[in-house]
Design a protein around this motif. Sequence first.
Motif, PDB file in Angstrom:
ATOM      1  N   SER A 197      22.953  10.375   2.941  1.00  0.00           N
ATOM      2  CA  SER A 197      21.889  10.977   2.123  1.00  0.00           C
ATOM      3  C   SER A 197      21.717  12.470   2.383  1.00  0.00           C
ATOM      4  O   SER A 197      21.225  13.201   1.520  1.00  0.00           O
ATOM      5  CB  SER A 197      20.563  10.251   2.349  1.00  0.00           C
ATOM      6  N   GLY A 198      22.105  12.947   3.558  1.00  0.00           N
ATOM      7  CA  GLY A 198      21.929  14.357   3.860  1.00  0.00           C
ATOM      8  C   GLY A 198      23.064  15.238   3.368  1.00  0.00           C
ATOM      9  O   GLY A 198      22.995  16.475   3.517  1.00  0.00           O
ATOM     10  N   ARG A 199      24.101  14.653   2.774  1.00  0.00           N
ATOM     11  CA  ARG A 199      25.234  15.449   2.313  1.00  0.00           C
ATOM     12  C   ARG A 199      24.842  16.279   1.082  1.00  0.00           C
ATOM     13  O   ARG A 199      24.042  15.848   0.252  1.00  0.00           O
ATOM     14  CB  ARG A 199      26.421  14.558   1.983  1.00  0.00           C
ATOM     15  N   SER A 200      25.451  17.458   0.988  1.00  0.00           N
ATOM     16  CA  SER A 200      25.123  18.369  -0.122  1.00  0.00           C
ATOM     17  C   SER A 200      25.716  17.904  -1.445  1.00  0.00           C
ATOM     18  O   SER A 200      25.200  18.243  -2.523  1.00  0.00           O
ATOM     19  CB  SER A 200      25.620  19.779   0.202  1.00  0.00           C
ATOM     20  N   GLU A 201      26.804  17.156  -1.386  1.00  0.00           N
ATOM     21  CA  GLU A 201      27.388  16.597  -2.615  1.00  0.00           C
ATOM     22  C   GLU A 201      28.046  15.266  -2.306  1.00  0.00           C
ATOM     23  O   GLU A 201      28.347  14.954  -1.148  1.00  0.00           O
ATOM     24  CB  GLU A 201      28.406  17.569  -3.229  1.00  0.00           C
ATOM     25  N   HIS A 202      28.280  14.516  -3.362  1.00  0.00           N
ATOM     26  CA  HIS A 202      28.793  13.156  -3.186  1.00  0.00           C
ATOM     27  C   HIS A 202      29.999  12.945  -4.100  1.00  0.00           C
ATOM     28  O   HIS A 202      30.074  13.536  -5.197  1.00  0.00           O
ATOM     29  CB  HIS A 202      27.693  12.145  -3.494  1.00  0.00           C
ATOM     30  N   PRO A 203      30.950  12.113  -3.645  1.00  0.00           N
ATOM     31  CA  PRO A 203      32.187  11.953  -4.419  1.00  0.00           C
ATOM     32  C   PRO A 203      31.962  11.276  -5.767  1.00  0.00           C
ATOM     33  O   PRO A 203      31.207  10.311  -5.869  1.00  0.00           O
ATOM     34  CB  PRO A 203      33.058  11.072  -3.506  1.00  0.00           C
ATOM     35  N   VAL A 204      32.605  11.812  -6.779  1.00  0.00           N
ATOM     36  CA  VAL A 204      32.538  11.265  -8.134  1.00  0.00           C
ATOM     37  C   VAL A 204      33.963  10.957  -8.577  1.00  0.00           C
ATOM     38  O   VAL A 204      34.803  11.865  -8.644  1.00  0.00           O
ATOM     39  CB  VAL A 204      31.864  12.256  -9.102  1.00  0.00           C
ATOM     40  N   ALA A 205      34.244   9.675  -8.853  1.00  0.00           N
ATOM     41  CA  ALA A 205      35.613   9.261  -9.162  1.00  0.00           C
ATOM     42  C   ALA A 205      36.194  10.021 -10.343  1.00  0.00           C
ATOM     43  O   ALA A 205      37.373  10.392 -10.353  1.00  0.00           O
ATOM     44  CB  ALA A 205      35.655   7.757  -9.421  1.00  0.00           C
ATOM     45  N   SER A 206      35.363  10.280 -11.357  1.00  0.00           N
ATOM     46  CA  SER A 206      35.877  10.907 -12.577  1.00  0.00           C
ATOM     47  C   SER A 206      36.325  12.352 -12.356  1.00  0.00           C
ATOM     48  O   SER A 206      37.062  12.902 -13.176  1.00  0.00           O
ATOM     49  CB  SER A 206      34.817  10.861 -13.686  1.00  0.00           C
ATOM     50  N   ARG A 207      35.887  12.950 -11.264  1.00  0.00           N
ATOM     51  CA  ARG A 207      36.271  14.339 -11.004  1.00  0.00           C
ATOM     52  C   ARG A 207      37.552  14.453 -10.188  1.00  0.00           C
ATOM     53  O   ARG A 207      38.026  15.550  -9.924  1.00  0.00           O
ATOM     54  CB  ARG A 207      35.117  15.069 -10.285  1.00  0.00           C
ATOM     55  N   ARG A 208      38.073  13.319  -9.763  1.00  0.00           N
ATOM     56  CA  ARG A 208      39.341  13.327  -9.042  1.00  0.00           C
ATOM     57  C   ARG A 208      40.501  13.457 -10.024  1.00  0.00           C
ATOM     58  O   ARG A 208      40.386  13.125 -11.204  1.00  0.00           O
ATOM     59  CB  ARG A 208      39.516  12.039  -8.234  1.00  0.00           C
ATOM     60  N   GLN A 209      41.635  13.886  -9.500  1.00  0.00           N
ATOM     61  CA  GLN A 209      42.850  13.947 -10.306  1.00  0.00           C
ATOM     62  C   GLN A 209      43.696  12.711 -10.002  1.00  0.00           C
ATOM     63  O   GLN A 209      44.011  12.450  -8.840  1.00  0.00           O
ATOM     64  CB  GLN A 209      43.660  15.211  -9.973  1.00  0.00           C
ATOM     65  N   ALA A 210      44.023  11.939 -11.011  1.00  0.00           N
ATOM     66  CA  ALA A 210      44.895  10.779 -10.817  1.00  0.00           C
ATOM     67  C   ALA A 210      46.321  11.253 -10.617  1.00  0.00           C
ATOM     68  O   ALA A 210      46.873  11.969 -11.457  1.00  0.00           O
ATOM     69  CB  ALA A 210      44.807   9.841 -12.017  1.00  0.00           C
ATOM     70  N   ALA A 211      46.912  10.865  -9.499  1.00  0.00           N
ATOM     71  CA  ALA A 211      48.266  11.325  -9.169  1.00  0.00           C
ATOM     72  C   ALA A 211      49.305  10.548  -9.965  1.00  0.00           C
ATOM     73  O   ALA A 211      49.224   9.325 -10.103  1.00  0.00           O
ATOM     74  CB  ALA A 211      48.518  11.163  -7.679  1.00  0.00           C
ATOM     75  N   ALA A 212      50.291  11.253 -10.485  1.00  0.00           N
ATOM     76  CA  ALA A 212      51.397  10.620 -11.199  1.00  0.00           C
ATOM     77  C   ALA A 212      52.274   9.861 -10.214  1.00  0.00           C
ATOM     78  O   ALA A 212      52.388  10.251  -9.044  1.00  0.00           O
ATOM     79  CB  ALA A 212      52.214  11.676 -11.942  1.00  0.00           C
ATOM     80  N   PRO A 213      52.911   8.771 -10.618  1.00  0.00           N
ATOM     81  CA  PRO A 213      53.802   8.044  -9.709  1.00  0.00           C
ATOM     82  C   PRO A 213      54.986   8.909  -9.297  1.00  0.00           C
ATOM     83  O   PRO A 213      55.455   9.754 -10.066  1.00  0.00           O
ATOM     84  CB  PRO A 213      54.240   6.825 -10.537  1.00  0.00           C
ATOM     85  N   ALA A 214      55.464   8.668  -8.079  1.00  0.00           N
ATOM     86  CA  ALA A 214      56.563   9.478  -7.554  1.00  0.00           C
ATOM     87  C   ALA A 214      57.869   9.208  -8.295  1.00  0.00           C
ATOM     88  O   ALA A 214      58.703  10.105  -8.469  1.00  0.00           O
ATOM     89  CB  ALA A 214      56.737   9.206  -6.063  1.00  0.00           C
ATOM     90  N   GLU A 215      58.053   7.994  -8.747  1.00  0.00           N
ATOM     91  CA  GLU A 215      59.311   7.606  -9.406  1.00  0.00           C
ATOM     92  C   GLU A 215      59.360   8.142 -10.833  1.00  0.00           C
ATOM     93  O   GLU A 215      58.460   7.890 -11.637  1.00  0.00           O
ATOM     94  CB  GLU A 215      59.420   6.076  -9.419  1.00  0.00           C
ATOM     95  N   ALA A 216      60.426   8.857 -11.152  1.00  0.00           N
ATOM     96  CA  ALA A 216      60.612   9.362 -12.515  1.00  0.00           C
ATOM     97  C   ALA A 216      60.788   8.196 -13.483  1.00  0.00           C
ATOM     98  O   ALA A 216      61.486   7.224 -13.179  1.00  0.00           O
ATOM     99  CB  ALA A 216      61.820  10.290 -12.573  1.00  0.00           C
ATOM    100  N   GLY A 217      60.144   8.292 -14.644  1.00  0.00           N
ATOM    101  CA  GLY A 217      60.271   7.232 -15.649  1.00  0.00           C
ATOM    102  C   GLY A 217      59.562   5.947 -15.281  1.00  0.00           C
ATOM    103  O   GLY A 217      59.838   4.892 -15.853  1.00  0.00           O
TER     104      GLY A 217
END
Length: 702
Positions: free
Chosen positions: A191-211
């Motif tokens: 509760s004392g943290r200045s900000e809290h994680p929001v899933a929608s603001r994260r970047q979804a990483a692309a899979p390492a395997e091409a195709g």
Amino acid sequence: MTTDNYSVQGGTAVITLNNPPVNAMGHAVRQELAAQLEAAWADAQVQAIVITGAGKLFCGGADVKAFNTPASRAEPSSRTIVKQIEASTKPVIAAIHGNALGLGLEFAMGCHYRIAQRDAKLGLPEVKLGLLPGGGGTQRLPRLAGVEAALRMIVEGNPVGADEALAIGLVDEVAAGELLPAALDFAARVSGRSEHPVASRRQAAAPAEAGWFETQREKLAKAKRGLPAPLECLACIEAAVSMPFDEGMQFERQRFDVLVNGTESKALRHLFLAERAAAKIPDLPADTPVAPVRSVAVIGAGTMGGGIAMSFANAGIPVTLVEARQEALDRGLATIRKNYDGTVAKGKLAREEADARIARIVPTLDFGQVAGADLVIEAVFEDMDVKKELFRKLDALSKADAILATNTSRLDVNEIAATTTRPGSVIGLHFFSPANVMRLVEVVRGQATAPGVIASSMAMARQIGKLPVLVGVCDGFVGNRMVAQYAREAEFLLEEGALPQQVDGALQKFGLAMGRFAMSDLAGLDISWSSRKRQAATRPAHLRYSKVADRLCELGRFGQKTGAGFYRYEAGSRTPVPDTVVSQIIEECAREAGIQRRAITDEEIVERCIYALVNEGAKVLQEGIAQRASDIDLIYVNGYGFPAWRGGPMFYADTVGLATVYQRICQFHAQHGAFWTPAPLLKKLAEEGSSFKELGNAPRNA
């Protein structure tokens, strides 16, 4: 603000989702939740918010009955509420126990943090209803857990445990003890943290395997033939990688709308609701006593008896397995052990658990051992005289309050019950083969079957993980009575010009797991041959009768067990191979019957086979052998390989339109005679512009 579902504990607002039995997030729940959140945000004393669920679980998801209704989109929507949570400066923690499924998990992912009880399950099962997670699940889960984990959870629809959820980043903490104290402690820490994680603001990483996405698309197209939802799920997960969050959410909503309005999803939701309806018996009082089944005796250690014994052993119920001969008992036990060994070898069961289940099955040649069983099930040869003699014996040996059940697939339960001094204790329990695998059980009530025996049998079947459907007494009950009409048309089509591989191919393209003739070979042609020979004396001479199957049996071609039936089989293979011998027999039978063979279309094959089911199903309904059309659909999807995404034969007829189906049946009646006499109930519904679904439990007399 203090209510049963809202309180403030040490600076943390505790909000409880309370909508029994699964806390479904319907419109009323969303309205209350939105008001509670507003109160928490407005209260200066509240520094954090914990949201949990009442009863045994967090939230089972959306209200399925509200799909395709205005209530499903009414504000405040879950998306609106989650946007408000994401903007909150006060942390919002989802405290998950029991299950967080579907919209329940999507909502939890919209909270800043998630803490789960160790035995909690988290999942997105929408694909099993022909849908995709439409509340942001396809966009937030890849951001929290990665695309590989997201694809597995979303496309398979199976939940993960709390420890796995922690490992993939879906939850932030697993509670070591009681959930609410752990959640309150977690809330105090963040509760004392200045900000809290929001899933929608994260970047979804692309899979390492091409195709990677293209590879997955090819796999799904092959593995999920006929089902659009898995591919749509993949497309949305790909959008989580390739699009900004808001655009991905818009894409998810568009694809959800396509699926929710599609026939496949409506069919799967129909079956979902049908399972719940099947448990309701209109003429059985709600307070009917249910006797517990703590011990079972199974008579007969053959394929069916062994499978039934395994079903109870799997559920932790001890079984006495009775046989008349030692060699038959030994053979049955060997098959049971082989089945368990195979499951262990596949990694699906621990060796210790398999041994424990085997130990629950006690073999004996002493029929007197049935005396202590709460339930006795006979699974002996399908012969009325044999069964009647056995029930006279069981009547004398079994305790007074035991349920006496027959596993017959078509014989008259009333006639069997009449041989005992307690017909009220007799019921049919038609398990489907292999009984240790198949979910369906036709619970067959006789004229004298006591209400308590019916209620106890239905409850027992659910206890061992089966799907019980109550049916009445007639030759073949619901499933086999109807399939006889389907089989008849398939065999007539052979004489008229088709071959087994064409009929089977057309039915498989329609979506059936197996074609009619491959299935016959698997089950064994000799079983139905014995039945036809018993019925020969009463078969009307003027009615058409195909002799193809009889000729095959006369040659010793009983299917896979003999290496030949409607097809031939190479040694060690179950792959059906077309056989010229069969073609010659078909042509001979056609000539003898005076039938001029012609070209048959796949469309005609499907219509004649499936509409034969529908027409007979309407007769079954009208006679009261089935309680409702959806019960018939459950039987066919779960017992006969009818494609679930078509909803069962009666639902399929509704989607085609009963007027169209009725018109085609009238044409078949004109062309092929009495077998196609339209069911009066079908005629009535077609002329009224109604449907089997609308019929429900209404009176069915035409």
